[in-house]
Write an enzyme that holds these catalytic residues in place. Sequence first.
Site, short mmCIF file in Angstrom:
data_model
loop_
_atom_site.label_atom_id
_atom_site.label_comp_id
_atom_site.label_asym_id
_atom_site.label_seq_id
_atom_site.Cartn_x
_atom_site.Cartn_y
_atom_site.Cartn_z
N HIS A 177 -0.86 6.48 -1.73
CA HIS A 177 -1.43 7.32 -2.55
C HIS A 177 0.08 8.01 -3.68
CE1 HIS A 177 -4.12 10.42 -4.54
NE2 HIS A 177 -2.83 11.21 -4.73
N CYS A 178 -0.02 7.55 -4.93
CA CYS A 178 0.96 7.73 -5.62
C CYS A 178 0.84 9.36 -6.06
CB CYS A 178 1.22 6.81 -6.68
SG CYS A 178 2.84 7.16 -7.66
N ILE A 179 1.63 9.94 -5.98
CA ILE A 179 1.62 11.52 -6.53
C ILE A 179 1.99 11.68 -7.94
CG2 ILE A 179 1.90 12.88 -4.25
CD1 ILE A 179 4.77 13.43 -5.38
#
Length: 367
Positions: A177-179
Amino acid sequence: MFFRTIVTISIISFILTCLLIFGDSPSFRNTPIQKLRNQLLNVLRQLNQFYSYLDQKTNGQLIFILGWLIPLGYLAVVTVCFYQFWIKTFPIIESTTSTLSYYYIILSMFVIYLSTVIAMFSDPGSINATSLKTYPYEPNQLIFFNNNLCSTCKIVKPARSKHCSVCNKCYLLYDHHCIWINNCIGYYNYKWFLLYLVVNINMLGYGFIVCFKAINLQLTNYTLSGFWNLITRTNDTNKITGIFIILCIIFVIIVIIFTALHLRYIYLGVTTNELDKWGEIEYLIDLNLLYKVSPPINNQMFVEKASVRSKTLSEETVYISLKDETILIKNVNIADYNIIPVESVISDIDNEYDKGFWNNLKDRIFV
């Protein structure tokens, strides 16, 4: 003061990023660098626990707000930097800038917005009725298992998928999951994530060249001290341009390192999520706890060695399932199986999903 603050924050960000990425490599095992990384991870875990507590108190709204705060903040910072570049830095080099370079600057700025928006709103790979056919379950049954039910979504998880606790959904070929884009990276949008990284490298790298050119046109003392005096003790235009140079050179290194890591994962035929799983397998091998069993038990070719207390309170060696830790082999039936210790991931285990770098790359991009 503002100039020094920006430089300090940039340097600290660079150091912390390198620490998180490289601090757990074998060459740093049992060193102060690894211990410092573990302390940093512990701080992050505590912050995450506090964040989860607040999220529960706000009925899940906090995760939604903070999730969009980072990518929108990133776009806001980029927009401010672009604006300052046009009104401060570009006039210095305007007379020496070719038409091709001028349009390349505009193109570099445009694709930043385009790639970010695409990466933010692209589908990582939602699971449906045909998802189980995307990747076959590995014959080894080592890191992915048949009929593995997601406890949250209540669906059978396809091979190479994972449930994201942030998005609260299972995705195909889950990477992470890329913030920075508030989105998961998976089967369908990994190519857009790579594009996002490449255009950021281009913006930062070319931005460094252009801004350095603007400062270089004014330099009379071609030394580090001369450069530092020009960007700190002359005017606001040079200070802003100097900040751009420092930010670009620091963060282009970070993005290049991160991109290189993902290219390495492609070379190895793994995702970020799978790399963690293989790390757990290597840990079991280091402890001499992973064994290959034949004939396979319930299609499982590998088991973990463990100890349990018998009814007489004596220690008994058993072999348990990697899937759910159920006991598969006891002393009473150990003679029915050939149990061989696994000594190396490289020589004793095959990664069924590794098809070679170019095939792995095409598999991740042309979908």
